[in-house]
Design an enzyme around this catalytic site. Structure first.
Site, PDB file in Angstrom:
ATOM      1  N   ALA A  54      39.810  31.553  27.858  1.00 34.17           N
ATOM      2  CA  ALA A  54      39.889  31.710  29.673  1.00 34.17           C
ATOM      3  C   ALA A  54      39.791  33.090  29.794  1.00 34.17           C
ATOM      4  O   ALA A  54      40.128  34.418  30.295  1.00 34.17           O
ATOM      5  CB  ALA A  54      41.299  30.551  30.214  1.00 34.17           C
ATOM      6  N   CYS A  55      38.856  32.976  31.506  1.00 32.93           N
ATOM      7  CA  CYS A  55      39.246  34.675  31.803  1.00 32.93           C
ATOM      8  C   CYS A  55      39.838  34.702  33.676  1.00 32.93           C
ATOM      9  O   CYS A  55      40.852  33.598  33.568  1.00 32.93           O
ATOM     10  CB  CYS A  55      36.926  34.730  31.791  1.00 32.93           C
ATOM     11  SG  CYS A  55      36.508  33.884  32.894  1.00 32.93           S
ATOM     12  N   GLY A  56      39.051  34.722  34.743  1.00 32.91           N
ATOM     13  CA  GLY A  56      39.085  34.401  35.970  1.00 32.91           C
ATOM     14  C   GLY A  56      39.655  33.349  36.505  1.00 32.91           C
ATOM     15  O   GLY A  56      39.245  32.648  36.890  1.00 32.91           O
ATOM     16  N   GLY A 112      35.876  31.469  34.281  1.00 32.31           N
ATOM     17  CA  GLY A 112      35.001  31.049  33.049  1.00 32.31           C
ATOM     18  C   GLY A 112      34.350  31.602  32.887  1.00 32.31           C
ATOM     19  O   GLY A 112      33.899  31.638  32.143  1.00 32.31           O
TER      20      GLY A 112
END
Length: 410
Positions: free
Chosen positions: A361-363, A365
């Site tokens: 995960a990031c902020g 995708g």
């Protein structure tokens, strides 16, 4: 009669990227679905089984090829089945939502599924009360839905909203129901390219990012935006790296790949190869081998393989290890409790430290999909990418985000 794989004959037109189907009804007759005007392959398949085409069903008025249903009616006396609202100007049996056709042991039920076109029907094949499979045409396709912009820009959003409800209707079918779609990899009417030409309702509920949309507005945004992460998830060349062609392209190219590596690019129609060249040149990357002419569809047409990556919303994400690839400041501001933090730029060197089966995960995708592609290159399997960020994941899993202050205290 029971329907086996041997009774269903897919007829793939790799040039158009579409599939027609011939269904052996078990009594010397057959059903054809979305047959194109070039009937040579269909007639050859029918002759091999000594079948007469008794029914020819069209899911919708096609934008990319001429229907062969009229010819089947002329040559074999096939009953043409199509949407009554399509107002076709040739002999056919017009069907409305819920209408059924007795095929002699099996039944075909029309389901109104507008979106790709106004008059679009899906056809549910039934054996008694059992749902065997559904011919979805240009509605539900592998990991996406077919285009809704073919009737003009002024109708695109309206049809996208109709597609949302059609997709939800199809997703309500039993998970074991087979999905036999018309528009596949390489089709002009398809959305992201993919490797599979058939699927199941259950598989699509797990992997289709459009079905994972939490509401209608999100669905429309995803469908119309054609997000790069969703396209890469749907299908990509094994070992390829996901770096969307956007403002940050040069930054990530320089961070993630050495300037000594010869580079070949896969770009979409409408993307300018010159932009890739200039982005690479300005950071000193000059070993550019070229780009794949025709993109992923051409790769598949030539016999190349493709793979997909699970791309899920927070409520669909498993409770397993959570790998956060954001930058340090983002992680400190709020992260999932127990998350492993490896910044994307450092991930290639530490891929061995990533837990098996991690949710990456990031902020939003995009960076997470890049991270997943790095992990896949390093041999990781079963990687899942979160379509969203830590706040959505925490809310869906009943968690509160942790923070880190300037002194490093949590």
């Amino acid at each position: 009669m029971g329907l086996t794989e041997d009774h269903l004959i897919p007829l793939v037109d790799h040039g158009l990227g579409n599939s027609a189907y011939l269904v052996d009804l078990g009594d010397g007759r057959a059903l054809a679905v979305d047959a194109c005007r070039d009937l040579r392959a269909l007639y050859a398949a029918a002759r091999r089984r000594d079948l007469t085409v008794a029914f020819a069903a069209d899911t919708h008025l096609h934008a990319d090829f001429l229907s062969g249903a009229v010819q089947l009616g002329h040559d074999a006396g096939a009953i043409v089945l199509a949407s009554a609202s399509g107002q076709r100007a040739f002999p056919h049996r017009g069907l409305a939502d819920g209408d059924e056709v007795d095929l002699g042991g099996l039944r075909l039920r029309a389901l109104a599924t507008p979106g790709h076109t106004d008059e679009h029907l899906s056809f549910l094949l039934l054996d008694g009360g059992q749902e065997l499979g559904v011919f979805t045409g240009g509605s539900l396709i592998v990991n996406s839905a077919a285009r809704t912009d073919l009737l003009g820009a002024d109708r695109t959003e309206e049809l996208a909203r109709a597609q949302y409800h059609s997709m939800r209707r199809l997703a309500a079918l039993p998970e074991a129901t087979a999905v036999w779609l018309t528009h596949g990899a390489g089709s002009f009417c398809s959305a992201p390219p993919g490797t599979e030409r058939t699927t199941t309702i259950g598989a699509q509920k797990r992997t289709n990012p459009l079905l994972a949309a939490p509401d209608e507005n999100t669905f429309v945004k995803r469908l119309l935006a054609g997000r790069p992460a969703a396209e890469f998830a749907a299908g990509h060349i094994p070992g390829s790296l996901s770096i969307p062609l956007r403002e940050q392209f040069a930054t990530w190219l320089g961070w993630l790949l050495p300037d000594t590596a010869p580079l070949a690019f896969v770009i979409d129609d409408g993307q300018d190869p010159a932009e890739v060249v200039w982005q690479a040149y300005k950071i000193g990357y000059e070993r550019l081998a070229g780009h794949l002419s025709g993109g992923l569809p051409a790769w598949l047409e030539a016999g190349g393989q493709a793979v997909g990556t699970a791309f899920v919303t927070a409520d669909q994400a498993p409770d397993g290890p959570y790998l956060d690839v954001r930058q340090e400041a983002e992680y400190a501001a709020g992260h999932v409790p127990g998350a492993l933090h490896l910044e994307l730029g450092e991930l290639a060197e530490h891929a061995a430290d990533a837990p098996a089966g991690a949710v990456v995960a990031c902020g939003h995708g995009e960076r997470a999909m890049t991270a997943a592609s790095l992990l896949e290159r390093a041999g990781h399997t079963g990687v899942t990418v979160l379509d969203g960020g830590p706040a959505e994941y925490a809310a869906a899993h009943g968690l509160r985000l942790d923070t880190v202050d300037a002194a490093g205290a949590r």
